[in-house]
Motif scaffolding. Structure first.
Motif, mmCIF file in Angstrom:
data_model
loop_
_atom_site.group_PDB
_atom_site.id
_atom_site.type_symbol
_atom_site.label_atom_id
_atom_site.label_comp_id
_atom_site.label_asym_id
_atom_site.label_seq_id
_atom_site.Cartn_x
_atom_site.Cartn_y
_atom_site.Cartn_z
ATOM 1 N N LEU A 1 0.839 -1.209 0.000
ATOM 2 C CA LEU A 1 0.000 0.000 0.000
ATOM 3 C C LEU A 1 0.869 1.253 0.000
ATOM 4 C CD1 LEU A 1 -2.771 -1.056 2.547
ATOM 5 C CD2 LEU A 1 -3.115 -0.595 0.109
ATOM 6 N N LEU A 2 1.878 1.260 0.862
ATOM 7 C CA LEU A 2 2.771 2.415 0.941
ATOM 8 C C LEU A 2 3.540 2.615 -0.361
ATOM 9 C CD1 LEU A 2 4.248 2.139 4.546
ATOM 10 C CD2 LEU A 2 2.793 3.963 3.664
ATOM 11 N N SER A 3 3.893 1.511 -1.017
ATOM 12 C CA SER A 3 4.648 1.607 -2.263
ATOM 13 C C SER A 3 3.811 2.196 -3.382
ATOM 14 C CB SER A 3 5.163 0.229 -2.677
ATOM 15 O OG SER A 3 5.851 0.313 -3.908
ATOM 16 N N SER A 4 2.605 1.659 -3.585
ATOM 17 C CA SER A 4 1.782 2.109 -4.704
ATOM 18 C C SER A 4 1.228 3.506 -4.475
ATOM 19 C CB SER A 4 0.634 1.131 -4.953
ATOM 20 O OG SER A 4 -0.187 1.019 -3.812
ATOM 21 N N VAL A 5 1.001 3.868 -3.210
ATOM 22 C CA VAL A 5 0.439 5.187 -2.907
ATOM 23 C C VAL A 5 1.529 6.223 -2.697
ATOM 24 C CG1 VAL A 5 -0.925 6.517 -1.241
ATOM 25 C CG2 VAL A 5 -1.668 4.220 -1.901
ATOM 26 N N ALA A 6 2.567 5.848 -1.928
ATOM 27 C CA ALA A 6 3.554 6.844 -1.514
ATOM 28 C C ALA A 6 4.995 6.474 -1.818
ATOM 29 C CB ALA A 6 3.410 7.110 -0.012
ATOM 30 N N SER A 7 5.227 5.363 -2.514
ATOM 31 C CA SER A 7 6.581 4.951 -2.906
ATOM 32 C C SER A 7 7.498 4.735 -1.707
ATOM 33 C CB SER A 7 7.201 6.008 -3.839
ATOM 34 O OG SER A 7 6.344 6.298 -4.900
ATOM 35 N N MET A 8 6.943 4.242 -0.616
ATOM 36 C CA MET A 8 7.704 4.078 0.623
ATOM 37 C C MET A 8 7.518 2.688 1.224
ATOM 38 S SD MET A 8 9.392 6.856 1.587
ATOM 39 C CE MET A 8 9.478 8.611 1.291
ATOM 40 N N ALA A 9 7.545 1.656 0.417
ATOM 41 C CA ALA A 9 7.303 0.300 0.901
ATOM 42 C C ALA A 9 8.235 -0.092 2.030
ATOM 43 C CB ALA A 9 7.436 -0.701 -0.249
ATOM 44 N N LEU B 1 9.760 -6.801 -3.218
ATOM 45 C CA LEU B 1 9.261 -5.541 -3.779
ATOM 46 C C LEU B 1 8.762 -5.679 -5.214
ATOM 47 C CD1 LEU B 1 11.693 -2.771 -2.481
ATOM 48 C CD2 LEU B 1 9.207 -2.783 -2.285
ATOM 49 N N ILE B 2 9.317 -6.616 -5.943
ATOM 50 C CA ILE B 2 8.905 -6.809 -7.336
ATOM 51 C C ILE B 2 7.407 -7.026 -7.431
ATOM 52 C CG2 ILE B 2 9.119 -8.343 -9.330
ATOM 53 C CD1 ILE B 2 11.981 -8.871 -8.371
#
Length: 253
Positions: free
Chosen positions: A19-27, A53-54
């Protein structure tokens, strides 16, 4: 073999990271601490995190096919230079320690957080054809971005968002979708390199990857309903928090 509770913990951490990756690029704000919490040493936690992460990129790409329609040539163009840069960055990491670079990273991330907010003004302008020097500068920036992703990677997605905002005239949600694809490609390159040169905790990576796929898929639904300006603020706040963490790690410890 990890316990069921550990696997569930990794799955939940993966969902949060996706969620953090797709929304805020902070996975990595969620996924990296989870891997440390289950006992994986820091160096290998970073590599294992790359392996998982992939699947964030895959989940968000499937979910954002609508936004990516008509933009695959851009994805291929930007992705090519980012992947080349990522290969260089991986080899640099294997040849040289990142200790010196870590001193610069906090300021780099904080600057990216500021630019996420400032770059919103860019899209108030009318689309225009860029001169050749700007196109060449964009290519150089994409190569550098790939090197950064392969070599260090912290908040790489935020920096890509800033870069794409200035080299395209697309809406924020389209920029974010393109970012998810090219960052996924860069992470794939890093995984292939590290799979042969380092140690990946595959058993822990699998539930984390499943969670990241789920989070990455549903993260795009959030972006469709939340105004872009609020997403930008959220990204900037997380960038400042991560910059503070790396500043503490580089200068206080």
């Amino acid at each position: 073999m990890p316990s069921i509770l550990t696997l569930v913990f990794l799955l939940i951490g993966g969902i949060a990271g996706g969620l953090l990756s797709s929304v805020a690029s902070m996975a990595s704000l969620a996924s990296y601490p989870v891997l440390l919490a289950v006992g994986i040493p820091p160096v290998y936690a970073n590599v294992t995190n790359d392996a998982a992460l992939i699947w964030t990129g895959i989940g968000s790409t499937i979910s954002s096919l609508k936004e990516l329609k008509g933009h695959w040539k851009q994805v291929a163009f930007y992705g090519t230079f980012t992947v080349i840069g990522s290969l260089v960055g991986c080899h640099l990491l294997l040849a040289f320690p990142s200790a010196v670079f870590e001193k610069v990273v906090p300021f780099f991330i904080a600057g990216s957080g500021i630019m996420v907010i400032v770059s919103a003004k860019h899209h108030s302008l009318e689309p225009h054809k860029r001169p050749l020097w700007q196109e060449l500068l964009s290519i150089a920036a994409l190569l550098f971005m790939g090197v950064y992703t392969g070599y260090f990677g912290a908040a790489a997605g935020v920096i890509v968002i800033v870069l794409l905002t200035y080299v395209t005239d697309e809406k924020f949600i389209v920029v974010n979708a393109i970012k998810n694809v090219i960052c996924g490609l860069a992470n794939l390159v890093a995984l292939i390199v590290f799979a042969f040169t380092s140690h990946i905790y595959w058993i822990q990576a699998i539930p984390l990857a499943i969670g990241m796929f789920i989070g990455g898929y549903f993260g795009m639904d959030i972006l469709r309903v939340v105004p872009a300006k609020y997403v930008r603020i959220f990204i900037a706040v997380l960038a400042f928090l991560q910059a503070g963490y790396f500043f503490y790690k580089a200068y206080m410890l």
